[in-house]
Design a protein around this motif. Sequence first.
Motif, short mmCIF file in Angstrom:
data_model
loop_
_atom_site.label_atom_id
_atom_site.label_comp_id
_atom_site.label_asym_id
_atom_site.label_seq_id
_atom_site.Cartn_x
_atom_site.Cartn_y
_atom_site.Cartn_z
N THR A 94 0.81 -1.23 0.00
CA THR A 94 0.00 0.00 0.00
C THR A 94 0.84 1.28 0.00
O THR A 94 0.29 2.36 -0.17
N GLY A 95 2.14 1.15 0.24
CA GLY A 95 2.98 2.33 0.33
C GLY A 95 2.98 2.96 1.71
O GLY A 95 3.60 4.00 1.93
N GLU A 96 2.31 2.32 2.68
CA GLU A 96 2.30 2.80 4.07
C GLU A 96 3.67 2.49 4.67
O GLU A 96 4.06 1.34 4.74
N THR A 97 4.38 3.51 5.14
CA THR A 97 5.75 3.30 5.58
C THR A 97 5.89 3.01 7.07
O THR A 97 6.98 2.67 7.53
N TYR A 98 4.79 3.14 7.84
CA TYR A 98 4.87 2.94 9.29
C TYR A 98 3.58 2.31 9.80
O TYR A 98 2.48 2.65 9.35
N SER A 99 3.72 1.39 10.77
CA SER A 99 2.55 0.83 11.45
C SER A 99 2.89 0.56 12.90
O SER A 99 4.08 0.52 13.28
N GLN A 100 1.85 0.39 13.71
CA GLN A 100 1.99 0.04 15.12
C GLN A 100 1.10 -1.16 15.40
O GLN A 100 0.02 -1.26 14.84
N ARG A 101 1.56 -2.03 16.30
CA ARG A 101 0.75 -3.16 16.75
C ARG A 101 0.84 -3.20 18.27
O ARG A 101 1.92 -3.08 18.82
N GLY A 102 -0.30 -3.36 18.92
CA GLY A 102 -0.34 -3.54 20.36
C GLY A 102 -0.42 -2.28 21.18
O GLY A 102 -0.57 -2.34 22.40
N TRP A 103 -0.31 -1.13 20.54
CA TRP A 103 -0.41 0.14 21.25
C TRP A 103 -1.87 0.56 21.36
O TRP A 103 -2.65 0.30 20.45
N PRO A 104 -2.23 1.25 22.45
CA PRO A 104 -3.61 1.76 22.54
C PRO A 104 -3.89 2.74 21.39
O PRO A 104 -3.00 3.48 21.00
N ARG A 105 -5.11 2.71 20.91
CA ARG A 105 -5.47 3.62 19.81
C ARG A 105 -5.74 5.01 20.32
O ARG A 105 -6.17 5.26 21.36
#
Length: 145
Positions: free
Chosen positions: A134-145
């Motif tokens: 998708t071209g998304e360069t950053y993601s987070q997993r497990g962090w509160p939204r």
Amino acid sequence: MVVRHVVDVHVLLLRDTELLLSRRRSADEFDGLWHLPAGKLEAGESALAAVVREASEEVGVLIDPADLRHVHSAHVVDTGREARIGLFFETRRWAGEPVNREPDKSYELRWFPLAKLPEDLIPYPAAGIRGYLTGETYSQRGWPR
């Protein structure tokens, strides 16, 4: 309390419109799920050097660091696991034919069409693959939204 993060490197080996994945062999909940060739950064090692080393150790290919392109970073926390930063790199060039060099850690290697990846991917590397697509360069997993 000081929290340290493990730094992981992942490599997307791309052949035309196919991606190389390994089926993980482990004693945890990830056994049998698909994963990218990956590993932890070692002390004194650059991320590019780690990708080159891991690709050689896991799938037996030699990559020129100049042929690697950073495509995604993931910041991952999970209860009971070390916090980590994952760096994802892609390449379409390497020397050698991929083979399973770590049968104690991987059941098999297989090429999958990018348009038809397996559903049973480990979520963490799946985030990096999705970012690449998708071209998304950053993601987070497990962090509160």
